[in-house]
Every structure is written in structure tokens, then in C-alpha cells.
Design a protein around this motif. Structure first.
Motif, PDB file in Angstrom:
ATOM      1  N   LYS A 121       0.836  -1.212   0.000  1.00 45.58           N
ATOM      2  CA  LYS A 121       0.000   0.000   0.000  1.00 45.58           C
ATOM      3  C   LYS A 121       0.864   1.253   0.000  1.00 45.58           C
ATOM      4  O   LYS A 121       0.602   2.198  -0.755  1.00 45.58           O
ATOM      5  N   LEU A 122       1.885   1.256   0.843  1.00 50.49           N
ATOM      6  CA  LEU A 122       2.764   2.421   0.900  1.00 50.49           C
ATOM      7  C   LEU A 122       3.531   2.581  -0.410  1.00 50.49           C
ATOM      8  O   LEU A 122       3.676   3.692  -0.920  1.00 50.49           O
ATOM      9  N   SER A 123       3.982   1.478  -0.996  1.00 50.65           N
ATOM     10  CA  SER A 123       4.721   1.572  -2.260  1.00 50.65           C
ATOM     11  C   SER A 123       3.828   2.118  -3.374  1.00 50.65           C
ATOM     12  O   SER A 123       4.291   2.871  -4.228  1.00 50.65           O
ATOM     13  N   THR A 124       2.556   1.749  -3.351  1.00 50.92           N
ATOM     14  CA  THR A 124       1.620   2.266  -4.360  1.00 50.92           C
ATOM     15  C   THR A 124       1.484   3.774  -4.241  1.00 50.92           C
ATOM     16  O   THR A 124       1.556   4.502  -5.241  1.00 50.92           O
ATOM     17  N   TYR A 125       1.332   4.260  -3.013  1.00 53.35           N
ATOM     18  CA  TYR A 125       1.230   5.706  -2.815  1.00 53.35           C
ATOM     19  C   TYR A 125       2.518   6.403  -3.248  1.00 53.35           C
ATOM     20  O   TYR A 125       2.489   7.428  -3.936  1.00 53.35           O
ATOM     21  N   LEU A 126       3.654   5.858  -2.858  1.00 51.77           N
ATOM     22  CA  LEU A 126       4.941   6.481  -3.208  1.00 51.77           C
ATOM     23  C   LEU A 126       5.196   6.444  -4.707  1.00 51.77           C
ATOM     24  O   LEU A 126       5.720   7.412  -5.275  1.00 51.77           O
ATOM     25  N   LEU A 127       4.820   5.360  -5.359  1.00 47.94           N
ATOM     26  CA  LEU A 127       4.975   5.249  -6.809  1.00 47.94           C
ATOM     27  C   LEU A 127       4.190   6.351  -7.521  1.00 47.94           C
ATOM     28  O   LEU A 127       4.657   6.910  -8.515  1.00 47.94           O
ATOM     29  N   GLU A 128       3.035   6.682  -6.997  1.00 48.27           N
ATOM     30  CA  GLU A 128       2.188   7.717  -7.603  1.00 48.27           C
ATOM     31  C   GLU A 128       2.661   9.134  -7.280  1.00 48.27           C
ATOM     32  O   GLU A 128       2.261  10.087  -7.943  1.00 48.27           O
ATOM     33  N   ASN A 129       3.525   9.274  -6.254  1.00 52.63           N
ATOM     34  CA  ASN A 129       3.857  10.617  -5.784  1.00 52.63           C
ATOM     35  C   ASN A 129       5.339  10.976  -5.780  1.00 52.63           C
ATOM     36  O   ASN A 129       5.686  12.119  -5.497  1.00 52.63           O
ATOM     37  N   ILE A 130       6.207  10.042  -6.079  1.00 49.23           N
ATOM     38  CA  ILE A 130       7.629  10.356  -6.215  1.00 49.23           C
ATOM     39  C   ILE A 130       7.981  10.257  -7.698  1.00 49.23           C
ATOM     40  O   ILE A 130       7.747   9.221  -8.317  1.00 49.23           O
ATOM     41  N   PRO A 131       8.514  11.322  -8.280  1.00 50.49           N
ATOM     42  CA  PRO A 131       8.836  11.315  -9.714  1.00 50.49           C
ATOM     43  C   PRO A 131      10.150  10.574  -9.995  1.00 50.49           C
ATOM     44  O   PRO A 131      11.194  11.190 -10.221  1.00 50.49           O
TER      45      PRO A 131
END
Length: 186
Positions: A23-33
């Protein structure tokens, strides 16, 4: 280490939630360029305080990974703390002023929030919980609530269980590595 209001975050979850790393990786994937040329990870804290070791623990785990190619500033061996934060930030931005900074730090909060991971766009304010005036840092902030805020913060940090900081740092580092791996496989 910073104190925090827990209502102002874009993403919040407990580090022991089922599927926390995914879940955290999904959020980070969407928000870290990850496609950006310059990304640095600033892992703030000290190895001299169990409650403030979340950042350096995370930094050490990330820097030991051969699959994580980004600069990591702040490890157990070479902590990023109040005495060197401004200089390390200046050094990074001198090399590349457009560096995207992911800031990672421990924070204090309410007792029912201990163990929560908090992510928001924008900087965090290191040292705020213990009355330090340090520069805001980060284009995105990842914080872990390690103990209770409100009274004798330094003593609270010293009495925080290292196991909690370690487990939270493992979730954060695994999620960051997974999000980068998922980015590469897009």
C-alpha cells in the motif's frame, strides 16, 4: 524529530496494517517522480536516541540495497541531524538545484497514533518537537509516529523502543525499494 498534527496528511496507515509495504509503495509510486534526473533521500535523525533513529535506520537499509540507486543522506554510520542538516542540504542543492528531496523523519503524536506512517506533499520541519529551529526540508515527507507528544519530549525519545523505530524503518525502506522496482517495470 518533529511534533505533528495528524489530520493534515494525504496518506496515513499503521506500519503493521495488512499489506503495508504494498500500500505504501503504491502511494509512493504515484507521488515520487522516479523519472526525474535528481532525487535524494534525506533520512533525518540520530543513532544516539532510539526514538529519533527512524531516519538513520531507514537510510542504512536503503543505502545497503544494490537495487536502490539514489543518493541517501543520513545513515546510522553518518547521521543527518541538527548540526549538519543545513550544510548537507546546501551541498545537495549546489550540485543540482532542482533535486527532488524525499525527507524521512520520526515524529511524536497522540498515543493512538504510535506506529502510524504519515506522508504528505511538501516539507517536514525537523527538530520541531524538541524546540529546534531547523530548515524545512523535502518535496515529499515521510514520518513515523514513534511515541507520545506533549511532555518531556527528549525523555520520551530516549525511552522509545528501538524495535518500533526498526520495524517502521523496514516498512518504509521496503516500500521505497518496491515502488522504484515497480516504476522500472512499468
Amino acid at each position: 524529530m518533529q511534533s505533528t498534527l495528524l489530520n493534515d496528511y494525504e496518506f496515513r496507515m499503521h506500519h503493521k496494517d495488512l499489506g503495508a509495504v504494498w500500500k505504501l509503495s503504491t502511494y509512493l509510486l504515484e507521488n515520487i517522480p522516479f523519472e526525474k534526473e535528481a532525487i535524494s533521500f534525506f533520512c533525518i535523525g540520530t543513532d544516539r536516541s532510539t526514538g529519533d533513529a527512524l531516519g538513520p535506520l531507514t537510510g542504512s537499509l536503503l543505502s545497503e540495497s544494490i537495487l536502490f540507486p539514489f543518493p541517501v543522506i543520513g545513515t546510522l554510520e553518518d547521521p543527518l541531524h541538527a548540526l549538519n542538516l543545513q550544510q548537507r542540504l546546501d551541498d545537495t542543492l549546489t550540485i543540482n538545484p532542482s533535486t527532488y528531496i524525499v525527507a524521512i523523519d520520526a515524529c511524536l503524536g497522540k498515543s493512538d497514533s504510535i506506529g502510524d506512517l504519515l506522508i504528505q506533499s511538501g516539507p517536514l520541519y525537523p527538530g520541531k518537537a524538541v524546540g529546534k529551529d531547523l530548515p524545512p526540508i523535502g518535496d515529499i515527507s515521510i514520518k513515523g509516529v514513534v511515541n507520545v507528544a506533549g511532555f518531556m519530549e527528549q525523555a520520551v525519545l530516549q525511552s522509545t523502543r528501538l524495535h518500533l523505530s526498526f520495524e517502521m524503518s523496514r516498512v518504509i525502506s521496503r516500500a521505497l525499494q518496491l515502488s522504484y522496482s515497480r516504476f522500472q517495470n512499468k
